[in-house]
Design a protein around this motif. Structure first.
Motif, PDB file in Angstrom:
ATOM      1  N   LEU A 140      -6.829   8.891  -7.859  1.00 42.51           N
ATOM      2  CA  LEU A 140      -7.552   7.847  -7.134  1.00 42.51           C
ATOM      3  C   LEU A 140      -7.507   6.511  -7.866  1.00 42.51           C
ATOM      4  N   GLN A 141      -7.712   6.605  -9.179  1.00 43.42           N
ATOM      5  CA  GLN A 141      -7.666   5.375  -9.987  1.00 43.42           C
ATOM      6  C   GLN A 141      -6.302   4.710  -9.873  1.00 43.42           C
ATOM      7  N   GLU A 142      -5.264   5.572  -9.939  1.00 43.80           N
ATOM      8  CA  GLU A 142      -3.905   5.036  -9.852  1.00 43.80           C
ATOM      9  C   GLU A 142      -3.672   4.344  -8.523  1.00 43.80           C
ATOM     10  N   GLN A 143      -4.125   5.030  -7.453  1.00 44.99           N
ATOM     11  CA  GLN A 143      -3.936   4.474  -6.120  1.00 44.99           C
ATOM     12  C   GLN A 143      -4.679   3.141  -6.003  1.00 44.99           C
ATOM     13  N   ARG A 149      -2.848  -4.197  -6.946  1.00 48.22           N
ATOM     14  CA  ARG A 149      -1.642  -4.969  -7.258  1.00 48.22           C
ATOM     15  C   ARG A 149      -0.978  -5.466  -5.983  1.00 48.22           C
ATOM     16  N   GLU A 150      -0.891  -4.577  -4.987  1.00 46.93           N
ATOM     17  CA  GLU A 150      -0.251  -4.967  -3.732  1.00 46.93           C
ATOM     18  C   GLU A 150      -1.010  -6.103  -3.054  1.00 46.93           C
ATOM     19  N   ASN A 155      -1.479 -11.670  -1.534  1.00 48.01           N
ATOM     20  CA  ASN A 155      -2.188 -12.944  -1.650  1.00 48.01           C
ATOM     21  C   ASN A 155      -1.276 -14.044  -2.150  1.00 48.01           C
ATOM     22  N   GLU A 156      -0.468 -13.680  -3.144  1.00 49.31           N
ATOM     23  CA  GLU A 156       0.442 -14.654  -3.729  1.00 49.31           C
ATOM     24  C   GLU A 156       1.465 -15.118  -2.676  1.00 49.31           C
ATOM     25  N   ARG A 157       1.952 -14.141  -1.877  1.00 48.66           N
ATOM     26  CA  ARG A 157       2.904 -14.504  -0.823  1.00 48.66           C
ATOM     27  C   ARG A 157       2.257 -15.459   0.179  1.00 48.66           C
TER      28      ARG A 157
END
Ligand SMILES: Nc1ncnc2c1ncn2[C@@H]1O[C@H](COP(=O)(O)OP(=O)(O)OP(=O)(O)O)[C@@H](O)[C@H]1O
Ligand SMILES: [Mg+2]
Length: 496
Positions: A140-143, A149-150, A155-157
């Motif tokens: 869960l933490q990884e997800q 990150r995604e 947001n950056e895009r």
């Protein structure tokens, strides 16, 4: 306990079995073996006998959970798990302990260094259940962090897209920015308006700084494609492969450094306009590819075998003489004709001097606003110098000159001759007595002064007679001499 219901057949592999790695640390071989027996079906097990072996495993393997013995020679389990936390904070940590060393254990749990402790000896089913929960927590933490990150990338895009849109809006009014009153420019405006309503390919030619960029944008924003993108690419700025990838895109692995698929500008401009600046700089291979787009409206990404249709209007520009390039076989004739369905030629500024006052005033206003200086205009003498200068850098040179003048204007209210740069001050000085604007400028160089006078007389004669042959007659010199003299004086020796 309810482990039966949670793990109905604990020997069978769970979904996604052995996806997760577990690091076991114990100095007793027997304990390691029985832990492996309990957990080996479901997880990838990595065992270590000493704390020294562990870092390498943590480095090399994807570890979701670390289970460590508490009492070992050399280092306590609590200390070891603390180090694991520093090295791989995302991995969960469990402590195996024979007799509760309550002090250090509670401290470790409270500080978050370990997730849970397992008493020795353990119930296999209970251990399996606890490990499964730990691994789920890890997953869960990884997800979570992947999603975060995604989200950040999205947001950056968006942010970049926003900047792009804002910039485009600012450029939208390119047509209003185009200034010109000379017959030549009025003709250009007329063509822009007509051609903007069509999808015809346009070739914009003219010396550097004559406004080719501005004209390309004006065509786009005055036409039906204005809601879609205008993308520009300078074809002289990139080596061929990079240019190809910029324009047509590439598939992952098409060349070293192509880590992911990338869309090309033709695809981004679908429905809109692509502006191919400095088209005269393209190499033969690129010319063939461009010809293909213009003929079939098809593009193919680098490294791909599929073609794709696009609906893109092409505007190209160059400051080279493409006819010469074609004659000397540097530019494909078929591409040249495909590009110049409509050609818009922007004459150099020295051939449309009547545009100078309007341009100079526009730049004075614009730059004045930017630099918070308000200059109300030019002295007559200063304007005459601007009118007489040959402007090899065209409108851009004029814009730069005004910028320089405004920056150095101090508390002046009008631009006077002494504020102009030296080359420009030199122009037209013969007919202008130094006293006229009180600048104190004097004629220092007789040759320069004579040239300037000649320039003026020639221009006047041409303006009034309407042709070079008649101007030569009026001036009392052979036509060829006039031609030569004009060339030397930077008046453009083209035939009329
Ligand atoms: N008719 C015009 N009215 C107002 N500003 C102009 C005009 N023509 C050019 N400019 C300004 O002059 C500068 C140079 O113009 P532009 O970049 O369009 O020239 P260019 O022909 O593309 O030059 P290059 O060949 O060097 O790329 C720009 O700042 C532009 O805004
Ligand atoms: Mg340009």
């Amino acid at each position: 306990m309810s482990q039966q219901s949670e793990s109905p057949s604990s020997n069978e592999s769970a979904p996604g079995a052995r996806r997760f790695g577990i690091l076991l640390l114990d100095d007793e071989e027997g304990i390691l073996e029985s832990l492996e027996l309990t957990l080996g079906d479901e997880y990838r097990i990595h065992s270590a006998r000493t704390g020294e072996e562990a870092p390498e495993i943590l480095e090399r393997e994807e570890i979701a959970l670390v289970i460590s013995d508490q009492v070992m020679p050399g280092m306590s389990g609590v200390d070891f798990l603390e180090r694991v936390k520093e090295r791989r904070p995302q991995a969960l940590r469990m402590m195996l302990t024979g007799y509760a060393d309550l002090g250090s254990l509670t401290r470790a749990i409270n500080q978050g260094h370990i997730y849970r402790y397992v008493p020795k000896p353990w119930e296999p089913d209970e251990l399996r259940l606890n490990v499964r929960r730990a691994v789920e927590t890890f997953a869960l933490q990884e997800q979570n962090s992947r999603l975060a990150r995604e989200l950040e990338q999205a947001n950056e895009r968006l942010r970049r897209e926003n900047v792009f849109l804002r910039r485009e809006v600012e450029r939208r009014y390119a047509f209003d920015q185009l200034i010109g009153e000379s017959p030549a420019m009025l003709r250009v405006f007329d063509v822009i308006e007509k051609v903007a309503a069509t999808d015809a390919t346009v070739l914009v030619t003219g010396e550097t700084g004559t406004g080719k960029d501005l004209v390309a944008r004006a065509i786009h924003y005055a036409g039906a494609r204005k809601e879609r993108r205008f993308v520009a690419q300078n074809c002289g700025a990139l080596p061929e492969t990079l240019l190809e990838s910029e324009l047509f895109g590439h598939r992952r692995g098409a060349f070293t450094g192509a880590h992911a698929d990338k869309k090309g500008l033709f695809e981004l401009a679908d429905g809109g306009t692509i502006f191919l600046d400095e088209i005269g700089e393209t190499r033969p291979g690129m010319q063939v590819r461009l010809l293909r787009v213009l003929q079939d409206g098809e593009i193919r990404a680098l490294g791909s075998s599929e073609t794709r249709k696009v609906d893109v209007r092409v505007i190209a520009a160059t400051n080279r003489d493409l006819r010469t390039e074609v004659a000397e076989r540097r530019f494909r004739e078929d591409l040249f004709y495909r590009l110049r369905v409509v050609e818009i030629h922007l004459p150099p500024l020295r051939e449309r001097r009547t545009d100078i006052p309007a341009l100079a005033h526009r730049f004075l206003d614009q730059v004045g606003r930017k630099m918070a200086r308000s200059l109300e205009g030019f002295t007559q003498a200063a304007m005459e110098r601007l009118l007489a200068h040959p402007w090899p850098g065209n409108v851009r040179e004029l814009e730069n000159e005004i910028e320089r003048v405004v920056a150095l204007s101090g508390d002046a209210t009008r631009v006077s001759v002494d504020m102009l740069s030296e080359e420009i001050r030199g122009a037209g000085e013969t007919s202008l007595p130094a006293a006229e604007d009180g600048s104190g400028a004097v004629v220092q160089d007789l040759n320069k002064a004579v040239d300037s006078l000649k320039r003026r007389m020639i221009e006047e004669a041409i303006r009034e007679t309407g042709s070079k042959s008649r101007a030569a007659e009026r001036l009392g010199i052979p036509r060829q001499s006039l031609q030569k003299m004009m060339k030397r004086l930077g008046l453009g020796g083209d035939d009329d």
